[in-house]
Design a protein around this motif. Sequence first.
Motif, short mmCIF file in Angstrom:
data_model
loop_
_atom_site.label_atom_id
_atom_site.label_comp_id
_atom_site.label_asym_id
_atom_site.label_seq_id
_atom_site.Cartn_x
_atom_site.Cartn_y
_atom_site.Cartn_z
N UNK A 16 4.79 5.33 -2.92
CA UNK A 16 6.11 5.73 -3.41
C UNK A 16 6.89 4.57 -4.01
N UNK A 17 6.68 3.35 -3.50
CA UNK A 17 7.36 2.18 -4.08
C UNK A 17 6.92 1.94 -5.52
N UNK A 18 5.63 2.06 -5.77
CA UNK A 18 5.12 1.91 -7.13
C UNK A 18 5.65 3.03 -8.03
N UNK A 19 5.74 4.23 -7.48
CA UNK A 19 6.28 5.36 -8.23
C UNK A 19 7.73 5.09 -8.64
N UNK A 20 8.54 4.63 -7.68
CA UNK A 20 9.94 4.33 -7.99
C UNK A 20 10.04 3.21 -9.02
N UNK A 21 9.20 2.19 -8.86
CA UNK A 21 9.20 1.10 -9.83
C UNK A 21 8.88 1.64 -11.22
N UNK A 22 7.94 2.56 -11.30
CA UNK A 22 7.64 3.18 -12.59
C UNK A 22 8.85 3.86 -13.19
N UNK A 23 9.62 4.57 -12.36
CA UNK A 23 10.80 5.26 -12.90
C UNK A 23 11.86 4.27 -13.36
N UNK A 24 11.96 3.12 -12.70
CA UNK A 24 12.90 2.09 -13.13
C UNK A 24 12.47 1.50 -14.47
N UNK A 25 11.16 1.28 -14.61
CA UNK A 25 10.65 0.77 -15.89
C UNK A 25 10.92 1.76 -17.03
N UNK A 55 -0.96 6.19 -7.99
CA UNK A 55 -2.01 7.21 -7.90
C UNK A 55 -3.31 6.63 -7.34
N UNK A 56 -3.60 5.37 -7.65
CA UNK A 56 -4.80 4.74 -7.07
C UNK A 56 -4.66 4.61 -5.55
N UNK A 57 -3.46 4.27 -5.12
CA UNK A 57 -3.23 4.11 -3.68
C UNK A 57 -3.30 5.43 -2.94
N UNK A 58 -2.76 6.48 -3.55
CA UNK A 58 -2.73 7.79 -2.89
C UNK A 58 -2.65 8.88 -3.95
N UNK A 59 -3.77 9.45 -4.35
CA UNK A 59 -3.76 10.48 -5.41
C UNK A 59 -2.97 11.73 -5.05
N UNK A 76 -0.01 11.65 -3.04
CA UNK A 76 1.33 11.38 -2.48
C UNK A 76 2.33 12.38 -3.05
N UNK A 77 3.48 12.59 -2.40
CA UNK A 77 4.37 13.68 -2.81
C UNK A 77 4.78 13.68 -4.27
N UNK A 78 4.87 12.51 -4.91
CA UNK A 78 5.28 12.48 -6.32
C UNK A 78 4.13 12.40 -7.29
N UNK A 79 2.90 12.65 -6.81
CA UNK A 79 1.71 12.43 -7.65
C UNK A 79 1.71 13.29 -8.91
N UNK A 80 2.01 14.57 -8.77
CA UNK A 80 1.99 15.45 -9.95
C UNK A 80 3.04 15.01 -10.97
N UNK A 81 4.21 14.62 -10.48
CA UNK A 81 5.25 14.14 -11.38
C UNK A 81 4.82 12.86 -12.08
N UNK A 104 0.80 -1.23 0.00
CA UNK A 104 0.00 0.00 0.00
C UNK A 104 0.83 1.28 0.00
N UNK A 105 2.14 1.16 -0.23
CA UNK A 105 3.00 2.34 -0.22
C UNK A 105 3.14 2.88 -1.64
#
Length: 698
Positions: A649-658, A675-679, A681-686, A646-647
């Motif tokens: 930021x982990x999905x966000x980082x995984x996206x950047x790795x992909x 974004x589904x988990x937390x619309x 979250x600090x990196x949402x706009x990015x 449910x974190x």
Amino acid sequence: MTMPSWKKYVVPSALFLLCALAQAAAPDSSLAARLAAFDGWVASRMAMERMPGMTIGFTRGDVEWVQGYGYADLENQVPATAVSSYRLASVTKPMTAVAILQLVEQGKVDLDAPVQTYVPYFPVKPFPITVRLLLGHLAGIDAYRDHKTEQHFKEHKTTRESITVFEYFDLIAEPGTRYRYTSYGYNLLGAVIENATGESYGGYMQRHVWGPLGMTATMMDDPAAVIAHRVRGYGLEGRELKNSEFVDVSSRFSAGGTRSTVPDMLAFGKGIHDGKLLSPASLALMQESMVTRAGRLSDYGMGWETYPTGGRYVISHSGQQPETATYLFSFPSRKLTIAVASNLERVNTAAFAERLFEVVTGEAWELKPYIAHANAQLYGQLAKGLFDEGRAQLEKTGQPYTGDPAVTQLAFDQINLQALKQDDARAASLFIAAARHPAGGRVLLTAGSSMAARLRQAGFDLDQYANSGPLAFVRDYIVLSQAAPAGGTPRFDPAFEQAMLKLGASWDRTAAVAWPAQPSSVAQLSKQLETAFRDQLVYPDFMAEINELAQTSSGRGDSVQALALARLAVALYPLSDRAQALHGILLMSAGDSAASIAALRLALDRDPQGAASATALNNAAYRLKAGGAVAAGTALLQAAIQLHPDVANLHDTLGSFYVEQGLRAQAVQAYQQALRLDPAYPGADGARAVIARLNNAH
């Protein structure tokens, strides 16, 4: 002019240049000898870290020593020297904080006024943002959101343009409720300085901060200017050094947009110690941790990190950005400042400063005992808290936190009832963690500083505990309290007292065991340490050294030795979350996903907030990627998501790795899940910007 014998220049083959200011006194012969030995340690560490160049130094009283190592410019073989000019990065922040407090003293700035009082163009938010909260990173201002844009500006930005970058970001929390480290908040403070004085930020700093301290090499970083002794910056791609990406840091002007030398950094620290820039009241305010509305310490004052380390009073600030890594440590009661700057990005400069501290003072930076029995680990946590808070208070003020015996007794009673007689070990651990905060009554500070004061009164030298540590500190207090008249000295629970006496005796037998300077093999190291620690209740925690050696082995492709070291860590320190996490990460690098996840689960069970937390695994994945192991980093992130689904930021980082691997569809899915988990979250706009960019690329 003949140079004094302690000033020397050694040809670049020796990789260093020693230089010091003419007016400073030389180190005495004993210290000079220790500093000469320090050279060898630095050379070894720099080689391990693949560092091109570094300058480091200290000032204590009238003694100043600064030395450059390696190269300021690899391509042209220009040595790093005492006068090499590095980007300061976030070491700029304490300087900005000084300027704000000067203006407060002059009546030009009100700490509790809304920032729009001085920066009227900054949009009004749902809650007021004050200057005070900006200084402590408690204003709800976010950090970078679209990293690919905001951390890679090439063009010069004015103050107004720098504020425009983030001015319409939503607040991430109501001001005062959450600590969020952010350079954008300090950009706002730079704008406050300009509008309150009518001067440019750089102009004000030259006239009122840098100039009065003789910091003639400190300036705004200007890529077009000809700057004497400017270093060239480097980064690592795997094990290969590359020139740093050019980034114009004017967008971070008052948060990290300056350039300086180590002697100037030291001059700033000395100026703080000597009270040349601020009144005693302002200095005290600056160096005191702020507190959230919920009563939790942020461990950040006004421009300084304030967490007590090794039982000593220290303030510090680090800096990281393209071309540089810096650190400034200040020990106000000792009149000691240590500064270090490197031209390699993301290197651990703190390790060099900590080692220099040990050389200069003869004190261990921080002793870390490992307690080998699960039911006694809680006692180690409590001892560390009492020692760090208590001894640091005595070093800072010379007095215990309170002189009220009833308040002190209450603190001991709370420790006895809620930690030492608590049936639930997790609840007891949470109590100890909370007991250092105002919401927890500052119990550790109250009890620990009373212990330190009583030991000092009884003739104990508090400085000795730098090299014997928290177990000896608590053990000695227990012995003292047991010999005192009944009711005269607060006592701990008897079972705890007995356990601590046994732990102290075991520590006396093992504390002198040192990490070998040149471990010849993992097998020999294992035999040496396992023999020394067999059947002991407590012994030195060498996890940092094992981790460093394992990471070095992994970085050079020796996965067999790296895994052997991880297994040694688990064998020596089975209760350590760091040992289990290291094993899990290296198993993942070796391709054993199932075993890796099992080890990481063990680490998470040992400490949910430790080395297998979402943040720690996210950082570990970035380190793998930086070392060229993108696939292993991706696999580690996937494992981290299994443990922490449910974190966002982990999905966000995984996206950047992909994205980096050209896997656009997977990247979009990862960002969308974040974004589904937390619309919000600090990196949402990015994330939204990257999704739009990837979808438009089809």
